[in-house]
Scaffold this motif. Structure first.
Motif, PDB file in Angstrom:
ATOM      1  N   LEU A  57       0.822  -1.205   0.000  1.00 34.18           N
ATOM      2  CA  LEU A  57       0.000   0.000   0.000  1.00 34.18           C
ATOM      3  C   LEU A  57       0.857   1.258   0.000  1.00 34.18           C
ATOM      4  O   LEU A  57       0.530   2.242  -0.679  1.00 34.18           O
ATOM      5  CB  LEU A  57      -0.944   0.003   1.205  1.00 34.18           C
ATOM      6  N   GLN A  60       2.288   1.986  -3.288  1.00 39.48           N
ATOM      7  CA  GLN A  60       1.225   2.428  -4.174  1.00 39.48           C
ATOM      8  C   GLN A  60       0.798   3.861  -3.859  1.00 39.48           C
ATOM      9  O   GLN A  60      -0.093   4.407  -4.509  1.00 39.48           O
ATOM     10  CB  GLN A  60       0.025   1.485  -4.026  1.00 39.48           C
ATOM     11  N   ARG A  62      -0.699   4.754  -1.141  1.00 41.97           N
ATOM     12  CA  ARG A  62      -1.884   4.740  -0.284  1.00 41.97           C
ATOM     13  C   ARG A  62      -1.430   4.785   1.167  1.00 41.97           C
ATOM     14  O   ARG A  62      -0.275   4.502   1.473  1.00 41.97           O
ATOM     15  CB  ARG A  62      -2.728   3.493  -0.537  1.00 41.97           C
ATOM     16  N   HIS A  63      -2.332   5.124   2.071  1.00 34.45           N
ATOM     17  CA  HIS A  63      -1.962   5.309   3.475  1.00 34.45           C
ATOM     18  C   HIS A  63      -2.758   4.352   4.358  1.00 34.45           C
ATOM     19  O   HIS A  63      -3.917   4.626   4.681  1.00 34.45           O
ATOM     20  CB  HIS A  63      -2.192   6.761   3.901  1.00 34.45           C
ATOM     21  N   CYS A  66      -6.206   2.908   5.795  1.00 35.60           N
ATOM     22  CA  CYS A  66      -7.324   3.390   4.982  1.00 35.60           C
ATOM     23  C   CYS A  66      -7.234   2.813   3.570  1.00 35.60           C
ATOM     24  O   CYS A  66      -6.796   3.489   2.639  1.00 35.60           O
ATOM     25  CB  CYS A  66      -7.329   4.922   4.938  1.00 35.60           C
ATOM     26  N   LYS A  67      -7.656   1.555   3.403  1.00 34.64           N
ATOM     27  CA  LYS A  67      -7.604   0.914   2.100  1.00 34.64           C
ATOM     28  C   LYS A  67      -8.663   1.464   1.134  1.00 34.64           C
ATOM     29  O   LYS A  67      -8.583   1.243  -0.064  1.00 34.64           O
ATOM     30  CB  LYS A  67      -7.765  -0.599   2.256  1.00 34.64           C
ATOM     31  N   CYS A  69      -9.526   4.741   0.989  1.00 37.02           N
ATOM     32  CA  CYS A  69      -9.346   6.168   0.739  1.00 37.02           C
ATOM     33  C   CYS A  69      -9.266   6.441  -0.759  1.00 37.02           C
ATOM     34  O   CYS A  69      -8.891   5.566  -1.543  1.00 37.02           O
ATOM     35  CB  CYS A  69      -8.073   6.685   1.422  1.00 37.02           C
ATOM     36  N   PHE A  71      -8.203   7.169  -4.318  1.00 38.74           N
ATOM     37  CA  PHE A  71      -6.927   6.883  -4.970  1.00 38.74           C
ATOM     38  C   PHE A  71      -6.436   8.124  -5.713  1.00 38.74           C
ATOM     39  O   PHE A  71      -7.200   8.819  -6.373  1.00 38.74           O
ATOM     40  CB  PHE A  71      -7.092   5.725  -5.954  1.00 38.74           C
TER      41      PHE A  71
END
Length: 278
Positions: A57, A60, A62-63, A66-67, A69, A71
């Motif tokens: 994640l 990528q 992402r944080h 929070c999958k 959140c 993009f």
């Protein structure tokens, strides 16, 4: 008068009796710091850490946790002019057998041309992030107090992303990747940069390398970063953000593709088939 002096002496004696000495205070403070450090579990080093923690994640942009959140693609700089180029890491999964290997599928956009790609990211090393100096900590403000949190690292590796060879003008992106992260007390990995002195150079996540044309073998430098406003690497702009309290991109870079940064067109989403639209 003698009575007053006696009372003052008695008061001072009482205060000294109930106030702990400086050495005791210092000892208690050290014990508190030691207790805080004891709550942080020891981390494995090097490849062992990369095998233990899944960084998909974060690679990528992402944080976690929070999958779901929204993009957002990575922004970057292409060629000597540093024209804007975007990179959408749409799928990034860890290999089941090789935990340091990640498989990637996504899309890039350059001057409105969108090309799909697929490839791999291979992490090879972990280094500790440089700590703040005592002078930096002392100079920090009360509302933004600097602190050398434990377990802050930078993962380093290589990537290779191949654009679909059936597309005209396709090529291959390859180079190095650097990711700033921290392992928190609960074992969760999060994106965390101590300052701009890490290998990401303020970008928090940095993909740097070249694009090589399949047709002509021409090489072009390219860099993508997670935070392009704070990035201070060789391909960035020192006067990129001219806003005082918000993001305001310098208008002199509008001709390099940065004037439409605020457009939310979600170019990476596949258009539905014609039958579905009907």
């Amino acid at each position: 008068m003698k009575l007053l002096v006696a009372l003052l002496a008695l008061s001072a004696w009482g205060a000294a009796r109930w106030l702990p000495p400086a050495a005791t205070v210092a000892k208690a403070a050290a014990a508190t710091r030691k207790e805080r450090k004891a709550k942080v579990p020891p981390q494995p080093s090097g490849l062992a850490m990369l095998r233990e923690h899944d960084l998909a994640l974060l690679l990528q942009a992402r944080h976690p946790p929070c999958k779901t959140c929204a993009f957002r693609p990575l922004n970057g700089f292409y060629g000597p002019s540093r024209y804007r180029i975007e990179l959408a890491m749409l799928q990034l999964t860890r290999d089941a057998r090789q935990p340091t290997l990640y498989h990637v599928q996504g899309k890039s956009r350059y001057k409105k041309v969108i090309r799909p790609f697929s490839g791999t990211i291979t992490l090879a090393q972990v280094v500790k992030q440089p700590e703040y100096s005592a002078r930096e900590i002392a100079a920090s403000s009360d509302w933004d107090q600097l602190e050398n949190l434990p377990n802050m690292y930078t993962a380093i590796g290589q990537y290779e992303l191949r654009e679909a060879s059936t597309q005209r003008g396709a090529g291959v992106y390859c180079g190095t990747v650097a990711l700033d992260f921290r392992v928190e007390e609960n074992g969760q990995v999060v994106q965390k940069s101590r300052h701009g002195k890490t290998l990401t150079q303020g970008g928090e996540l940095k993909y740097a390398g070249t694009w090589t044309s399949n047709a002509t073998s021409r090489n072009v430098p390219v860099t993508w970063v997670g935070n392009f406003l704070s990035y201070r690497g060789p391909q960035g702009f020192s006067d990129f953000n001219i806003g005082d309290r918000g993001i305001s991109i310098n208008p002199k870079y509008a001709h390099l593709g940065w004037n439409n940064f605020w457009e939310n067109d979600e170019w990476w989403v596949d258009a539905p088939p014609a039958s579905a639209r009907l």
